[in-house]
Design a protein around this motif. Structure first.
Motif, PDB file in Angstrom:
ATOM      1  N   GLU A  50     -20.094  57.405   8.534  1.00 26.93           N
ATOM      2  CA  GLU A  50     -19.881  58.617   7.735  1.00 26.93           C
ATOM      3  C   GLU A  50     -20.437  58.404   6.331  1.00 26.93           C
ATOM      4  O   GLU A  50     -20.591  57.262   5.859  1.00 26.93           O
ATOM      5  CB  GLU A  50     -18.394  58.954   7.670  1.00 26.93           C
ATOM      6  CG  GLU A  50     -17.811  59.332   9.018  1.00 26.93           C
ATOM      7  CD  GLU A  50     -18.342  60.645   9.562  1.00 26.93           C
ATOM      8  OE1 GLU A  50     -18.209  61.689   8.888  1.00 26.93           O
ATOM      9  OE2 GLU A  50     -18.916  60.614  10.680  1.00 26.93           O
ATOM     10  N   GLN A  51     -20.723  59.495   5.685  1.00 27.47           N
ATOM     11  CA  GLN A  51     -21.280  59.431   4.337  1.00 27.47           C
ATOM     12  C   GLN A  51     -20.329  58.682   3.408  1.00 27.47           C
ATOM     13  O   GLN A  51     -19.123  58.921   3.408  1.00 27.47           O
ATOM     14  CB  GLN A  51     -21.506  60.851   3.815  1.00 27.47           C
ATOM     15  CG  GLN A  51     -22.346  60.917   2.572  1.00 27.47           C
ATOM     16  CD  GLN A  51     -22.713  62.347   2.207  1.00 27.47           C
ATOM     17  OE1 GLN A  51     -22.237  63.297   2.822  1.00 27.47           O
ATOM     18  NE2 GLN A  51     -23.563  62.510   1.218  1.00 27.47           N
ATOM     19  N   GLY A  52     -20.895  57.768   2.646  1.00 27.19           N
ATOM     20  CA  GLY A  52     -20.095  57.018   1.690  1.00 27.19           C
ATOM     21  C   GLY A  52     -19.502  55.730   2.229  1.00 27.19           C
ATOM     22  O   GLY A  52     -18.898  54.964   1.471  1.00 27.19           O
ATOM     23  N   VAL A  53     -19.653  55.447   3.506  1.00 30.72           N
ATOM     24  CA  VAL A  53     -19.144  54.208   4.097  1.00 30.72           C
ATOM     25  C   VAL A  53     -20.291  53.208   4.192  1.00 30.72           C
ATOM     26  O   VAL A  53     -21.332  53.504   4.775  1.00 30.72           O
ATOM     27  CB  VAL A  53     -18.548  54.470   5.494  1.00 30.72           C
ATOM     28  CG1 VAL A  53     -18.071  53.165   6.119  1.00 30.72           C
ATOM     29  CG2 VAL A  53     -17.412  55.482   5.406  1.00 30.72           C
ATOM     30  N   GLU A  54     -20.085  52.027   3.609  1.00 30.57           N
ATOM     31  CA  GLU A  54     -21.144  51.025   3.557  1.00 30.57           C
ATOM     32  C   GLU A  54     -21.261  50.300   4.889  1.00 30.57           C
ATOM     33  O   GLU A  54     -20.349  49.568   5.296  1.00 30.57           O
ATOM     34  CB  GLU A  54     -20.835  50.007   2.467  1.00 30.57           C
ATOM     35  CG  GLU A  54     -20.731  50.592   1.070  1.00 30.57           C
ATOM     36  CD  GLU A  54     -20.293  49.517   0.083  1.00 30.57           C
ATOM     37  OE1 GLU A  54     -19.236  49.670  -0.546  1.00 30.57           O
ATOM     38  OE2 GLU A  54     -21.009  48.502  -0.032  1.00 30.57           O
ATOM     39  N   LYS A  55     -22.390  50.444   5.544  1.00 33.44           N
ATOM     40  CA  LYS A  55     -22.566  49.835   6.861  1.00 33.44           C
ATOM     41  C   LYS A  55     -22.650  48.312   6.785  1.00 33.44           C
ATOM     42  O   LYS A  55     -22.308  47.619   7.743  1.00 33.44           O
ATOM     43  CB  LYS A  55     -23.801  50.404   7.561  1.00 33.44           C
ATOM     44  CG  LYS A  55     -25.107  50.118   6.844  1.00 33.44           C
ATOM     45  CD  LYS A  55     -26.262  50.712   7.626  1.00 33.44           C
ATOM     46  CE  LYS A  55     -27.585  50.409   6.934  1.00 33.44           C
ATOM     47  NZ  LYS A  55     -28.743  50.960   7.681  1.00 33.44           N
ATOM     48  N   ASP A  56     -23.107  47.774   5.670  1.00 36.26           N
ATOM     49  CA  ASP A  56     -23.205  46.318   5.549  1.00 36.26           C
ATOM     50  C   ASP A  56     -21.855  45.693   5.232  1.00 36.26           C
ATOM     51  O   ASP A  56     -21.685  44.479   5.371  1.00 36.26           O
ATOM     52  CB  ASP A  56     -24.211  45.951   4.456  1.00 36.26           C
ATOM     53  CG  ASP A  56     -25.617  46.369   4.841  1.00 36.26           C
ATOM     54  OD1 ASP A  56     -26.413  46.694   3.950  1.00 36.26           O
ATOM     55  OD2 ASP A  56     -25.920  46.386   6.056  1.00 36.26           O
ATOM     56  N   LYS A  57     -20.936  46.491   4.772  1.00 30.89           N
ATOM     57  CA  LYS A  57     -19.609  45.969   4.458  1.00 30.89           C
ATOM     58  C   LYS A  57     -18.681  46.080   5.681  1.00 30.89           C
ATOM     59  O   LYS A  57     -17.857  45.221   5.914  1.00 30.89           O
ATOM     60  CB  LYS A  57     -18.988  46.737   3.301  1.00 30.89           C
ATOM     61  CG  LYS A  57     -17.619  46.213   2.917  1.00 30.89           C
ATOM     62  CD  LYS A  57     -17.190  46.729   1.574  1.00 30.89           C
ATOM     63  CE  LYS A  57     -15.904  46.039   1.178  1.00 30.89           C
ATOM     64  NZ  LYS A  57     -16.057  44.586   1.033  1.00 30.89           N
ATOM     65  N   PHE A  58     -18.832  47.145   6.407  1.00 29.78           N
ATOM     66  CA  PHE A  58     -17.997  47.385   7.583  1.00 29.78           C
ATOM     67  C   PHE A  58     -18.893  47.294   8.822  1.00 29.78           C
ATOM     68  O   PHE A  58     -19.488  48.280   9.258  1.00 29.78           O
ATOM     69  CB  PHE A  58     -17.323  48.752   7.484  1.00 29.78           C
ATOM     70  CG  PHE A  58     -16.419  48.892   6.292  1.00 29.78           C
ATOM     71  CD1 PHE A  58     -16.850  49.559   5.151  1.00 29.78           C
ATOM     72  CD2 PHE A  58     -15.148  48.343   6.294  1.00 29.78           C
ATOM     73  CE1 PHE A  58     -16.021  49.687   4.037  1.00 29.78           C
ATOM     74  CE2 PHE A  58     -14.310  48.464   5.199  1.00 29.78           C
ATOM     75  CZ  PHE A  58     -14.747  49.138   4.065  1.00 29.78           C
ATOM     76  N   LEU A  59     -18.946  46.073   9.371  1.00 34.62           N
ATOM     77  CA  LEU A  59     -19.826  45.825  10.513  1.00 34.62           C
ATOM     78  C   LEU A  59     -19.115  46.206  11.805  1.00 34.62           C
ATOM     79  O   LEU A  59     -17.996  45.771  12.055  1.00 34.62           O
ATOM     80  CB  LEU A  59     -20.221  44.350  10.558  1.00 34.62           C
ATOM     81  CG  LEU A  59     -20.992  43.818   9.340  1.00 34.62           C
ATOM     82  CD1 LEU A  59     -21.313  42.351   9.540  1.00 34.62           C
ATOM     83  CD2 LEU A  59     -22.248  44.617   9.093  1.00 34.62           C
ATOM     84  N   ILE A  60     -19.787  46.994  12.603  1.00 35.18           N
ATOM     85  CA  ILE A  60     -19.203  47.442  13.863  1.00 35.18           C
ATOM     86  C   ILE A  60     -20.065  46.964  15.012  1.00 35.18           C
ATOM     87  O   ILE A  60     -21.283  47.111  14.995  1.00 35.18           O
ATOM     88  CB  ILE A  60     -19.070  48.971  13.888  1.00 35.18           C
ATOM     89  CG1 ILE A  60     -18.003  49.416  12.882  1.00 35.18           C
ATOM     90  CG2 ILE A  60     -18.724  49.470  15.284  1.00 35.18           C
ATOM     91  CD1 ILE A  60     -17.934  50.903  12.684  1.00 35.18           C
ATOM     92  N   ASN A  61     -19.390  46.402  16.012  1.00 37.42           N
ATOM     93  CA  ASN A  61     -20.066  45.952  17.223  1.00 37.42           C
ATOM     94  C   ASN A  61     -19.345  46.531  18.430  1.00 37.42           C
ATOM     95  O   ASN A  61     -18.118  46.460  18.528  1.00 37.42           O
ATOM     96  CB  ASN A  61     -20.047  44.414  17.297  1.00 37.42           C
ATOM     97  CG  ASN A  61     -20.794  43.912  18.514  1.00 37.42           C
ATOM     98  OD1 ASN A  61     -20.243  43.802  19.605  1.00 37.42           O
ATOM     99  ND2 ASN A  61     -22.066  43.635  18.332  1.00 37.42           N
ATOM    100  N   HIS A  62     -20.089  47.118  19.333  1.00 36.01           N
ATOM    101  CA  HIS A  62     -19.505  47.737  20.532  1.00 36.01           C
ATOM    102  C   HIS A  62     -20.245  47.170  21.735  1.00 36.01           C
ATOM    103  O   HIS A  62     -21.121  47.806  22.307  1.00 36.01           O
ATOM    104  CB  HIS A  62     -19.668  49.250  20.425  1.00 36.01           C
ATOM    105  CG  HIS A  62     -18.845  50.022  21.408  1.00 36.01           C
ATOM    106  ND1 HIS A  62     -18.447  51.324  21.154  1.00 36.01           N
ATOM    107  CD2 HIS A  62     -18.355  49.722  22.623  1.00 36.01           C
ATOM    108  CE1 HIS A  62     -17.749  51.773  22.180  1.00 36.01           C
ATOM    109  NE2 HIS A  62     -17.685  50.827  23.074  1.00 36.01           N
ATOM    110  N   ALA A  63     -19.873  45.938  22.081  1.00 32.81           N
ATOM    111  CA  ALA A  63     -20.653  45.177  23.055  1.00 32.81           C
ATOM    112  C   ALA A  63     -20.365  45.543  24.495  1.00 32.81           C
ATOM    113  O   ALA A  63     -21.159  45.244  25.389  1.00 32.81           O
ATOM    114  CB  ALA A  63     -20.398  43.683  22.844  1.00 32.81           C
ATOM    115  N   SER A  64     -19.225  46.183  24.758  1.00 33.67           N
ATOM    116  CA  SER A  64     -18.902  46.550  26.136  1.00 33.67           C
ATOM    117  C   SER A  64     -18.220  47.904  26.134  1.00 33.67           C
ATOM    118  O   SER A  64     -17.904  48.456  25.075  1.00 33.67           O
ATOM    119  CB  SER A  64     -17.988  45.498  26.764  1.00 33.67           C
ATOM    120  OG  SER A  64     -16.657  45.660  26.315  1.00 33.67           O
TER     121      SER A  64
END
Lengths: 116, 111
Positions: free
Chosen positions: A59-73
């Motif tokens: 979402e706008q304003g959320v730092e992708k490098d700070k909040f890393l998300i992984n959805h491996a399965s």
């Protein structure tokens, strides 16, 4: 049915460290999972959409490098708060839904993160 | 997604029906109405959802007006454990449509 499990339920970490939160759909497969954040006395704010096998949508304003998300399965998504600071202290909640268009979201019980 | 408007807070006597209103005057044809509640320090709990017909399950009833511009969640016999913040959300069925939470209604059930 439709149970979402989140772990840990609470965590305390020191400033500058990273914290990983796990979200699992226990009895259904979730192509998409969602991460929310909630500050005291406020509503839930959508942070990002986690897509199995591909990059998350933030979402706008959320730092992708700070909040890393992984959805491996199809049953597991993780959120890593990197280099946490006291202002990242919050209640983080994950959710998932079935693949039918009008399926409701089902939520985990949240993770209370405190950064000291 | 359509915005929703809910009263900030409501009280209800224990054992009585709790009627929680929600306005969604800009709702479009493919958008469903969902209701959730959140008890302090827990994740939101799904209650019920509907498109245009009234719906009932073991937790509550959902009444949607004919023009779909508003709805009411009914807890038929409120108990103290129903004290929570109740959220009304409108969402379309496309994959890109998200669940955005408004401020909700804080319901207090009074003994």
């Amino acid at each position: 049915g439709a149970v979402v499990s989140q772990h840990p339920s609470w965590v305390i970490c020191k400033s500058g460290t990273s914290v990983k939160i796990e979200c699992r759909s226990l009895d259904f497969q979730a192509t998409t999972m969602f991460w929310y954040r909630q500050f005291p006395k406020q509503s839930l704010m959508l942070m990002a959409t986690s897509n199995e096998g591909s990059k998350a949508t933030y979402e706008q304003g959320v730092e992708k490098d700070k909040f890393l998300i992984n959805h491996a399965s199809l049953t597991l998504s993780t959120l890593t708060v990197t280099s946490a600071h006291p202002e990242d202290s919050s209640f983080y909640i994950c959710s998932a839904r079935g693949d039918i268009g009008n399926s409701p979201l089902h939520f985990g019980n949240g993770t209370r993160l405190t950064v000291t | 997604d359509a915005k929703t408007t809910q009263p900030t807070s409501m009280d209800c006597a224990e054992g009585r029906a709790a009627n929680l209103p929600c306005n969604h005057s800009t709702i479009s044809g493919n958008e469903y109405v969902y209701w959730y509640r959140q008890i302090h320090s827990q994740g939101p709990q799904y209650i019920i959802h509907g498109l245009k017909n009234n719906e009932t399950n073991e937790m509550a009833s959902l009444i949607i007006t004919e023009d779909r511009k508003s709805s009411t969640l009914i807890l038929p016999h409120a108990t103290l454990r129903d004290t929570a913040v109740y959220y009304c959300i409108v969402r379309g069925t496309n994959t890109g449509n998200q669940f955005y939470f408004g401020t909700g209604t804080s319901l207090t059930v009074i003994p």
